[in-house]
Design a protein around this motif. Sequence first.
Motif, PDB file in Angstrom:
ATOM      1  N   GLY A 215      15.853  -6.471 118.624  1.00 36.50           N
ATOM      2  CA  GLY A 215      14.688  -5.758 120.520  1.00 36.50           C
ATOM      3  C   GLY A 215      13.480  -6.456 120.058  1.00 36.50           C
ATOM      4  N   THR A 216      12.169  -6.240 120.857  1.00 34.75           N
ATOM      5  CA  THR A 216      11.293  -6.435 121.096  1.00 34.75           C
ATOM      6  C   THR A 216      10.289  -5.232 121.234  1.00 34.75           C
ATOM      7  N   ARG A 217       9.132  -5.301 121.052  1.00 34.08           N
ATOM      8  CA  ARG A 217       8.443  -4.650 121.794  1.00 34.08           C
ATOM      9  C   ARG A 217       7.271  -4.912 122.685  1.00 34.08           C
ATOM     10  N   VAL A 218       7.718  -4.014 124.144  1.00 31.41           N
ATOM     11  CA  VAL A 218       6.397  -4.844 125.550  1.00 31.41           C
ATOM     12  C   VAL A 218       5.103  -5.101 125.113  1.00 31.41           C
ATOM     13  N   ARG A 219       4.672  -3.893 124.093  1.00 35.37           N
ATOM     14  CA  ARG A 219       3.121  -4.234 124.148  1.00 35.37           C
ATOM     15  C   ARG A 219       2.989  -3.324 122.355  1.00 35.37           C
ATOM     16  N   MET A 220       1.585  -3.855 121.984  1.00 34.70           N
ATOM     17  CA  MET A 220       1.737  -3.379 120.826  1.00 34.70           C
ATOM     18  C   MET A 220       0.039  -2.557 120.510  1.00 34.70           C
ATOM     19  N   ASP A 221       0.133  -2.302 121.959  1.00 35.23           N
ATOM     20  CA  ASP A 221      -1.153  -1.675 121.878  1.00 35.23           C
ATOM     21  C   ASP A 221      -1.569  -0.456 121.812  1.00 35.23           C
ATOM     22  N   SER A 222      -0.223   0.586 121.859  1.00 33.21           N
ATOM     23  CA  SER A 222      -0.102   2.421 122.945  1.00 33.21           C
ATOM     24  C   SER A 222      -0.716   2.497 121.555  1.00 33.21           C
ATOM     25  N   GLY A 223      -0.655   2.441 120.410  1.00 32.77           N
ATOM     26  CA  GLY A 223      -1.164   3.885 119.409  1.00 32.77           C
ATOM     27  C   GLY A 223      -0.032   4.433 118.953  1.00 32.77           C
ATOM     28  N   LEU A 224       1.019   4.237 118.934  1.00 33.35           N
ATOM     29  CA  LEU A 224       2.181   4.617 118.832  1.00 33.35           C
ATOM     30  C   LEU A 224       3.132   4.404 117.944  1.00 33.35           C
ATOM     31  N   LEU A 225       3.704   5.217 116.941  1.00 33.73           N
ATOM     32  CA  LEU A 225       5.270   4.263 116.074  1.00 33.73           C
ATOM     33  C   LEU A 225       6.477   4.465 117.812  1.00 33.73           C
ATOM     34  N   GLY A 226       7.436   3.893 117.018  1.00 37.68           N
ATOM     35  CA  GLY A 226       8.604   4.317 117.461  1.00 37.68           C
ATOM     36  C   GLY A 226       9.632   4.441 116.610  1.00 37.68           C
ATOM     37  N   VAL A 227       9.800   6.011 117.210  1.00 39.85           N
ATOM     38  CA  VAL A 227      10.952   6.251 115.643  1.00 39.85           C
ATOM     39  C   VAL A 227      12.637   6.726 116.288  1.00 39.85           C
ATOM     40  N   VAL A 228      13.269   5.656 115.282  1.00 33.73           N
ATOM     41  CA  VAL A 228      13.976   5.728 115.718  1.00 33.73           C
ATOM     42  C   VAL A 228      15.288   6.045 114.471  1.00 33.73           C
TER      43      VAL A 228
ATOM     44  N   THR B 129      10.317 -17.518 108.885  1.00 33.76           N
ATOM     45  CA  THR B 129      12.367 -17.290 108.835  1.00 33.76           C
ATOM     46  C   THR B 129      12.129 -16.976 110.484  1.00 33.76           C
ATOM     47  N   ARG B 130      12.110 -15.973 110.122  1.00 35.06           N
ATOM     48  CA  ARG B 130      11.744 -14.813 111.962  1.00 35.06           C
ATOM     49  C   ARG B 130      10.986 -15.237 112.783  1.00 35.06           C
ATOM     50  N   ASN B 131       9.876 -14.919 111.708  1.00 38.28           N
ATOM     51  CA  ASN B 131       8.584 -14.830 112.692  1.00 38.28           C
ATOM     52  C   ASN B 131       8.742 -13.667 113.808  1.00 38.28           C
ATOM     53  N   HIS B 132       9.083 -12.183 113.728  1.00 37.20           N
ATOM     54  CA  HIS B 132       8.919 -11.203 114.785  1.00 37.20           C
ATOM     55  C   HIS B 132       8.249 -11.088 115.007  1.00 37.20           C
ATOM     56  N   LEU B 133       7.046 -11.050 114.842  1.00 35.19           N
ATOM     57  CA  LEU B 133       5.936 -10.342 114.968  1.00 35.19           C
ATOM     58  C   LEU B 133       5.673 -11.500 115.452  1.00 35.19           C
ATOM     59  N   ALA B 134       5.554 -12.995 115.736  1.00 36.56           N
ATOM     60  CA  ALA B 134       4.712 -13.772 116.759  1.00 36.56           C
ATOM     61  C   ALA B 134       5.843 -13.984 118.134  1.00 36.56           C
ATOM     62  N   LEU B 135       6.730 -13.072 118.208  1.00 41.47           N
ATOM     63  CA  LEU B 135       7.721 -13.318 119.412  1.00 41.47           C
ATOM     64  C   LEU B 135       7.606 -11.978 120.256  1.00 41.47           C
ATOM     65  N   ASP B 136       6.969 -10.847 119.319  1.00 44.54           N
ATOM     66  CA  ASP B 136       6.209  -9.668 119.903  1.00 44.54           C
ATOM     67  C   ASP B 136       4.973  -9.769 120.013  1.00 44.54           C
ATOM     68  N   LEU B 137       4.596 -10.444 119.947  1.00 45.85           N
ATOM     69  CA  LEU B 137       2.618 -11.261 120.672  1.00 45.85           C
ATOM     70  C   LEU B 137       3.160 -12.816 121.759  1.00 45.85           C
ATOM     71  N   GLY B 138       4.154 -12.337 121.665  1.00 48.43           N
ATOM     72  CA  GLY B 138       4.155 -13.186 123.153  1.00 48.43           C
ATOM     73  C   GLY B 138       4.010 -15.110 122.882  1.00 48.43           C
TER      74      GLY B 138
END
Length: 367
Positions: free
Chosen positions: A241-254, A126-135
Amino acid sequence: LDLSRVAVILVLIALSAATARIALRRRARTATVTRPAPRPARPVLLMNPKSGGGKVERFGLVDECRRRGIEAVPLRPGEDLRELAEEAVARGADAIGMAGGDGSHAVVAEVAARHGIPYVVVPAGTRNHLALDLGLNRDDVVGALDAFTDGTERRIDLATVNGRVFVNNASLGLYAHVVQTPQYRDAKLRTAADTMPHFLGPDAVPPDLRFTGPDGTEYSTAQLILVSNGPYLLDRLEGLGTRVRMDSGLLGVVTLTVRDASEAVRFTTLQATGQIRRFPGWRQWTAERFEVRSGGPLAVGVDGEAVTFEPPVVFAAMPGALRLRVPRHAVGVSPAGRAVHLLSRSTVAALVAVCLGRAPDGTGRKP
């Protein structure tokens, strides 16, 4: 301010915008290491016919796979997606993909990562957020199949919550309950923000969510905790929002802590204007590991699915865990990687000050 100075200001702003875009494109392209990927001998695509309102059938994915020499495996009622993925690998699949929503992608990606074979994302949810962040182009469902036949490969991170893999995010508190509401699929975190005041009445009990902040401070509650597979670029909760990259080796915590109804109003106003980071109860940082403690079972929304875990709930990054194949024609850069706040008030003010012959710091001294 004469016309010549106005012209100078406009030229400077235009140059700033142009150079920022160029620099950002270069940074986005060099930040992620990709390499040509040979065509797999036995590619397999699992697919959920119900995802995205029936995109599998609407786009004729079974026939499109057949034309490309990809084995198509539709998920039928009563079948287990993880078992289907394991069976495909056991039959000799040397690349595997999923056509479905993000929750399904997490299941199949975990199998691919464990067996060390490349993974393909087909945005049929439906939203495909992973695909969005992968460009990837979320509207080009069929074009995503080109990752099997004409693709490049790179490594991206996965993340876990109590051992369960997720590709986007996992949430506790208000959002974990919102996941179960009918409005969730259409509004997601906006629904959480709109619903927040209803959880802050005089009889509301603060959630028992205990965690440690980035500076070692201990917290006993939060209305919302969001842990993502890579940090999000967030100005507001609406749309996440989206992620600039997905290979930083870090979690984002909010984490978001709202003490009363008046703060809820203030928070809602700030998030509506894209200024949530100005809210005093908003905290955002990165970590390799994050833990939430509680006195009882915790509801967690994992990639949009409701799950219950016994505490402590432990989140961990899995750096470079997944071999990802994407089509050669994909942009490969997320919206967060393409967006720049080019015309911020401070930037424009500084340019105007310089053009007027004043120091940009407001001292009145010429630079």
